[in-house]
Design a protein around this motif. Structure first.
Motif, PDB file in Angstrom:
ATOM      1  N   GLY A   7       0.393  -5.500   8.111  1.00 51.13           N
ATOM      2  CA  GLY A   7       0.539  -5.105   9.512  1.00 51.13           C
ATOM      3  C   GLY A   7       1.990  -5.049   9.935  1.00 51.13           C
ATOM      4  O   GLY A   7       2.874  -5.589   9.262  1.00 51.13           O
ATOM      5  N   ASP A  53     -11.707   0.102   1.378  1.00 52.10           N
ATOM      6  CA  ASP A  53     -10.790   0.285   2.508  1.00 52.10           C
ATOM      7  C   ASP A  53     -11.570   0.416   3.828  1.00 52.10           C
ATOM      8  O   ASP A  53     -12.746   0.782   3.823  1.00 52.10           O
ATOM      9  N   ASP A  54     -10.908   0.150   4.916  1.00 51.43           N
ATOM     10  CA  ASP A  54     -11.442   0.387   6.266  1.00 51.43           C
ATOM     11  C   ASP A  54     -12.796  -0.267   6.496  1.00 51.43           C
ATOM     12  O   ASP A  54     -13.664   0.306   7.182  1.00 51.43           O
ATOM     13  N   GLU A 114      -7.790   2.271  -3.645  1.00 48.63           N
ATOM     14  CA  GLU A 114      -8.523   2.036  -2.385  1.00 48.63           C
ATOM     15  C   GLU A 114      -9.481   3.179  -2.116  1.00 48.63           C
ATOM     16  O   GLU A 114      -9.083   4.348  -2.110  1.00 48.63           O
ATOM     17  N   GLN A 157     -11.168  13.390  -3.910  1.00 50.17           N
ATOM     18  CA  GLN A 157     -10.532  13.244  -5.223  1.00 50.17           C
ATOM     19  C   GLN A 157     -11.530  12.813  -6.289  1.00 50.17           C
ATOM     20  O   GLN A 157     -11.230  12.896  -7.474  1.00 50.17           O
ATOM     21  N   GLY A 171      -3.582  -4.155   9.910  1.00 45.48           N
ATOM     22  CA  GLY A 171      -3.195  -3.827  11.296  1.00 45.48           C
ATOM     23  C   GLY A 171      -2.824  -5.020  12.144  1.00 45.48           C
ATOM     24  O   GLY A 171      -3.027  -5.003  13.361  1.00 45.48           O
ATOM     25  N   VAL A 172      -2.296  -6.058  11.532  1.00 42.77           N
ATOM     26  CA  VAL A 172      -1.894  -7.246  12.301  1.00 42.77           C
ATOM     27  C   VAL A 172      -0.534  -6.961  12.962  1.00 42.77           C
ATOM     28  O   VAL A 172       0.449  -6.704  12.264  1.00 42.77           O
ATOM     29  N   ILE A 177      -3.637  15.018   5.767  1.00 42.60           N
ATOM     30  CA  ILE A 177      -4.574  14.650   4.681  1.00 42.60           C
ATOM     31  C   ILE A 177      -5.861  15.491   4.776  1.00 42.60           C
ATOM     32  O   ILE A 177      -6.289  16.072   3.774  1.00 42.60           O
ATOM     33  N   ASN A 179      -4.403   5.117  -2.087  1.00 44.34           N
ATOM     34  CA  ASN A 179      -5.642   5.617  -1.491  1.00 44.34           C
ATOM     35  C   ASN A 179      -6.211   6.746  -2.334  1.00 44.34           C
ATOM     36  O   ASN A 179      -5.475   7.669  -2.702  1.00 44.34           O
ATOM     37  N   ILE A 206       0.909  11.296  -5.850  1.00 47.75           N
ATOM     38  CA  ILE A 206       1.157   9.997  -5.194  1.00 47.75           C
ATOM     39  C   ILE A 206       0.837   8.852  -6.162  1.00 47.75           C
ATOM     40  O   ILE A 206       1.483   7.808  -6.143  1.00 47.75           O
ATOM     41  N   LEU A 216       1.654   4.953   0.918  1.00 45.44           N
ATOM     42  CA  LEU A 216       1.198   5.879   1.965  1.00 45.44           C
ATOM     43  C   LEU A 216       1.996   7.175   1.873  1.00 45.44           C
ATOM     44  O   LEU A 216       3.219   7.153   1.714  1.00 45.44           O
ATOM     45  N   MET A 217       1.296   8.280   1.982  1.00 40.21           N
ATOM     46  CA  MET A 217       1.954   9.575   1.820  1.00 40.21           C
ATOM     47  C   MET A 217       2.611   9.998   3.139  1.00 40.21           C
ATOM     48  O   MET A 217       2.052   9.772   4.215  1.00 40.21           O
ATOM     49  N   GLU A 235       0.866  -1.193   0.000  1.00 37.19           N
ATOM     50  CA  GLU A 235       0.000   0.000   0.000  1.00 37.19           C
ATOM     51  C   GLU A 235       0.898   1.238   0.000  1.00 37.19           C
ATOM     52  O   GLU A 235       1.847   1.338   0.788  1.00 37.19           O
TER      53      GLU A 235
HETATM   54  P1  C2E Z   1      -5.232   3.613   5.695  1.00 34.66           P
HETATM   55  O1  C2E Z   1      -5.514   3.774   4.249  1.00 34.66           O
HETATM   56  O2  C2E Z   1      -6.114   2.718   6.462  1.00 34.66           O
HETATM   57  O3  C2E Z   1      -3.729   3.137   5.784  1.00 34.66           O
HETATM   58  C1  C2E Z   1      -3.286   2.156   6.670  1.00 34.66           C
HETATM   59  C2  C2E Z   1      -2.776   2.769   7.915  1.00 34.66           C
HETATM   60  O4  C2E Z   1      -2.592   1.777   8.887  1.00 34.66           O
HETATM   61  C3  C2E Z   1      -1.415   3.437   7.714  1.00 34.66           C
HETATM   62  O5  C2E Z   1      -1.367   4.571   8.558  1.00 34.66           O
HETATM   63  C4  C2E Z   1      -0.483   2.364   8.237  1.00 34.66           C
HETATM   64  O6  C2E Z   1       0.756   2.881   8.676  1.00 34.66           O
HETATM   65  C5  C2E Z   1      -1.275   1.845   9.386  1.00 34.66           C
HETATM   66  N1  C2E Z   1      -0.894   0.482   9.774  1.00 34.66           N
HETATM   67  C6  C2E Z   1      -0.496  -0.518   8.989  1.00 34.66           C
HETATM   68  N2  C2E Z   1      -0.243  -1.618   9.725  1.00 34.66           N
HETATM   69  C7  C2E Z   1      -0.493  -1.300  11.005  1.00 34.66           C
HETATM   70  C8  C2E Z   1      -0.413  -1.998  12.243  1.00 34.66           C
HETATM   71  O7  C2E Z   1      -0.048  -3.177  12.321  1.00 34.66           O
HETATM   72  N3  C2E Z   1      -0.759  -1.345  13.366  1.00 34.66           N
HETATM   73  C9  C2E Z   1      -1.164  -0.052  13.330  1.00 34.66           C
HETATM   74  N4  C2E Z   1      -1.471   0.525  14.474  1.00 34.66           N
HETATM   75  N5  C2E Z   1      -1.248   0.659  12.179  1.00 34.66           N
HETATM   76  C10 C2E Z   1      -0.912   0.026  11.039  1.00 34.66           C
HETATM   77  P2  C2E Z   1      -0.851   5.973   8.062  1.00 34.66           P
HETATM   78  O8  C2E Z   1       0.273   5.821   7.092  1.00 34.66           O
HETATM   79  O9  C2E Z   1      -0.629   6.783   9.284  1.00 34.66           O
HETATM   80  O10 C2E Z   1      -2.051   6.544   7.244  1.00 34.66           O
HETATM   81  C11 C2E Z   1      -3.239   6.890   7.880  1.00 34.66           C
HETATM   82  C12 C2E Z   1      -4.321   7.173   6.894  1.00 34.66           C
HETATM   83  O11 C2E Z   1      -4.013   8.341   6.117  1.00 34.66           O
HETATM   84  C13 C2E Z   1      -4.488   6.078   5.856  1.00 34.66           C
HETATM   85  O12 C2E Z   1      -5.230   5.040   6.417  1.00 34.66           O
HETATM   86  C14 C2E Z   1      -5.233   6.827   4.784  1.00 34.66           C
HETATM   87  O13 C2E Z   1      -6.594   6.956   5.107  1.00 34.66           O
HETATM   88  C15 C2E Z   1      -4.587   8.198   4.851  1.00 34.66           C
HETATM   89  N6  C2E Z   1      -3.550   8.256   3.810  1.00 34.66           N
HETATM   90  C16 C2E Z   1      -2.247   7.914   3.866  1.00 34.66           C
HETATM   91  N7  C2E Z   1      -1.660   8.131   2.681  1.00 34.66           N
HETATM   92  C17 C2E Z   1      -2.617   8.604   1.849  1.00 34.66           C
HETATM   93  C18 C2E Z   1      -2.651   9.023   0.482  1.00 34.66           C
HETATM   94  O14 C2E Z   1      -1.671   8.959  -0.252  1.00 34.66           O
HETATM   95  N8  C2E Z   1      -3.834   9.478  -0.006  1.00 34.66           N
HETATM   96  C19 C2E Z   1      -4.953   9.535   0.747  1.00 34.66           C
HETATM   97  N9  C2E Z   1      -6.087   9.999   0.196  1.00 34.66           N
HETATM   98  N10 C2E Z   1      -4.980   9.143   2.029  1.00 34.66           N
HETATM   99  C20 C2E Z   1      -3.827   8.685   2.573  1.00 34.66           C
END
Ligand code: C2E
Ligand code: CA
Ligand code: CA
Length: 584
Positions: free
Chosen positions: A558, A480-481, A450, A423, A538-539, A379, A418, A395, A363-364, A361
């Motif tokens: 995860g 997602d989610d 996603e 968007q 999130g595993v 975001i 994402n 991205i 991630l920004m 995935e």
């Molecule tokens: P998301 O799309 O649900 O991304 C997964 C988030 O879960 C990521 O947080 C990731 O670091 C975190 N994660 C993954 N595995 C685990 C784990 O085992 N435990 C825990 N506690 N967390 C885990 P992150 O990177 O902080 O991103 C948060 C949210 O920000 C993302 O949730 C997404 O909604 C948004 N986001 C991040 N990058 C982008 C992007 O490029 N564009 C858009 N539109 N949203 C983004």
């Protein structure tokens, strides 16, 4: 009138004058002629018209200018309320006027405070602010006397035509006046949420009707207790009358009920229809403009804060506002400087069957003052200010480029990006996507878009168009989610995505329950029956991994396996995996 103390000195510090004591003092100490006073105050040549009358006999006296401007034949008028109704312009204002009269009788109110449009005897239409006080008999069973004034507003007021609330400029003038007289006042700021989405989804006229219904209901319910003003962006401010002794929580809850009821009546079920902030205005607030700006920022903050019923201007909240404003400036600068200080990270995702990386995935990440800011913070800022269109395309390019590199090592690899709800309004997104796939020679099936459940509810047609466009290009779509939203099963079933990503919160919830694997297993097998692959997010622990495997998911994401990492780190990981596969 300035407050008057027993010693006969003007006391400008006391905020609330005791009018009846002052009048008693004056009438018992000074010569007065009420008839002469009335003759003078009810003469022509003013933008203020006066009226008073006996409500039992239905007999009234009106000022000369009211008589002349509206074509009454005499100063003494029988049934003034009935005759005045004929001068009100349009059915809407006539109905509001009627409802207000009925309301006064029903609630035994002693004030009449309305703004509406009237037509004078020459057919000229103008806004008027009608303010009257009603006197009741001691038993409060019958209204006996009314006195009031009508102020022509065009000259020094302006009113918003949709809500009938006063404009922001009028609010500044009102606050300036309050300050001059050292008055203290409770102000309540509030926003009507989701109006832009309602306009996009159902058309502007429905959004307008909702706002109109809400403003009518607020005027009806709170007239005489507070006056309403417009702020920018579907935000409003109420100045609470000093006579009102209710607590702030009670006032906020009363306004909230009225607003929520209007959304309900129009079948608009939205999450949090309104958000609130409460600030006391006093003579120390030197700059009205500043005061209104602070209130607007506080209401905006409250729109993002789901923990409190309303926000106050505490130091903590003011610091948050300042920090957000600074962040906003810094983000805008970086976005418009070619996404400076932004980075793309990838979190590898493993196959449940093999434990090997088969997906990832994107991630920004954004760095500000030397440290990473959480996407949960930046975001929403990008989304609110439409910078997400630029950031989203950027991205996407990082993802396509990185994916094209990774598939060289893992040929069945797919990478997700994402796409935020905001968007979906970017018309260039899908063209940009096709152009990127072509430029980086990447087959569409390696890419996954996603989306979240909230997009499904708020922009169904735009979402369908995006899904169709992805299908055409072979790009996969993931929900997602899953498990966090408030959407129904129906919305989930309406859009058949290729992949469902189960949110970490559902995993944690299920980990606590005794029939945990059964429940997770049932969700997963339902998805499988619909032809959807499932990824659990999130595993973090061995136990959660075991639970995910038992439940039968296809992919696991995860920290237990991999954390999100910079691209060069991920390239090294996949290279290593490819090498170990070759040596096995
Ligand atoms: P998301 O799309 O649900 O991304 C997964 C988030 O879960 C990521 O947080 C990731 O670091 C975190 N994660 C993954 N595995 C685990 C784990 O085992 N435990 C825990 N506690 N967390 C885990 P992150 O990177 O902080 O991103 C948060 C949210 O920000 C993302 O949730 C997404 O909604 C948004 N986001 C991040 N990058 C982008 C992007 O490029 N564009 C858009 N539109 N949203 C983004
Ligand atoms: Ca995601
Ligand atoms: Ca997620």
């Amino acid at each position: 009138m300035l407050p008057y103390s027993e010693q006969g000195k003007f006391n400008s510090l006391s905020p609330e004058p005791d009018r009846s004591t002052e009048l008693d003092y004056f009438f018992s100490h000074a010569y007065h002629d009420m008839r002469f006073f009335l003759e003078v105050t009810t003469q022509a040549s003013s933008v203020v018209y006066t009226y008073f009358g006996d409500l039992q006999r239905n007999l009234f006296y009106i000022s000369d200018n009211l008589r002349d401007t509206f074509g009454f034949s005499n100063n003494v008028v029988e049934d003034l309320p009935g005759k005045w109704r004929e001068h009100i312009f349009g059915e809407k204002w006539k109905q509001l006027y009627n409802r207000d009269r009925q309301n006064i009788l029903k609630t035994k109110s002693d004030t009449h405070d309305l703004r509406y449009q009237v037509v004078d005897k020459d057919g000229k239409i103008s806004w008027i602010h009608c303010y009257g006080r009603v006197q009741w008999n001691p038993e409060k069973t019958s209204p006996i006397f009314i006195a009031g004034r009508l102020i022509k507003q065009d000259d020094f007021f302006s009113v918003d035509s949709l809500t009938n609330f006063l404009t922001e400029q009028t609010l500044h003038r009102r606050l300036d006046t309050l300050r001059k007289h050292n008055y203290y006042c409770v102000t309540i700021g509030f926003s009507l949420n989701h109006i832009a989405e309602i306009n996009t989804k159902f058309g502007r006229s429905l959004g307008d009707r909702l706002i109109e219904n809400i403003s009518n209901a607020l005027t009806e319910n709170f007239c005489g207790r507070m006056s309403f003003y417009c702020l920018p962006g579907f935000r409003y401010m109420a100045l609470v009358d000093n006579e009102v002794k209710d607590s702030c929580s009670k006032l906020v809850s009363d306004i909230r009920k009225v607003i929520e009821e209007s959304y309900r009546q129009m079948d608009l079920s939205v999450d949090r229809p309104c958000s609130f902030a409460v600030v006391n205005f006093s003579q120390h607030d030197n700059d009205s403009k500043n005061f209104v700006e602070n209130m607007t920022s506080l209401v905006k903050l409250s729109e993002q804060d789901y923990t409190a019923d309303f926000l106050v201007n505490s130091q903590e909240n003011m610091d948050k506002i300042r920090r957000q404003a600074n962040l906003k400036i810094a983000i805008a600068k970086d976005v418009f400087n070619g996404m400076q200080n932004f980075k793309a990270f990838i979190q590898p995702i493993v196959s449940a069957k093999t434990g090997r990386i088969t997906a990832g995935e994107t991630l920004m990440r954004w760095e500000y003052n030397g440290s990473d800011v959480s996407p949960g913070v930046f975001i929403p800022i990008l989304e609110r200010d439409r910078m997400i269109h630029i950031a989203g395309r950027w991205i996407l390019e990082q993802a396509v480029q990185a994916c094209a590199t990774i598939v060289k090592y893992i040929p069945d690899f797919s990478l997700s990006v994402n796409v935020s709800l905001h968007q979906l309004t970017d018309h260039m997104l899908t063209d940009h996507l096709s152009e990127l796939l072509e430029r980086y020679h990447l087959d569409g099936h390696h890419l996954i878009i996603e989306i979240t459940e909230s997009s499904m509810i708020q922009h169904p047609e735009k979402l369908q168009a995006l899904i169709d466009n992805c299908n055409k290009r072979g790009v996969q779509v993931a929900l997602d989610d899953f498990g966090t939203g408030y959407s129904s099963l129906q919305t989930f079933l309406s859009y058949r995505t290729n992949i469902v990503k189960i949110d970490r919160s559902l995993l944690l919830e299920i980990s606590k329950s005794s029939c945990r694997t059964n429940f997770m297993g049932s969700i997963i097998s339902a998805c499988h029956q619909l032809g959807q692959a499932v990824c659990i997010e999130g595993v973090e622990t061995e136990e959660q991994k075991a639970l995910s495997l038992l439940a039968g998911c296809d992919y696991i994401q995860g920290f237990y396996f991999y954390r999100p990492s910079a691209l060069n780190v991920v390239y090294d990981i996949v290279k290593h995996q490819a090498q170990t596969a070759n040596t096995c």
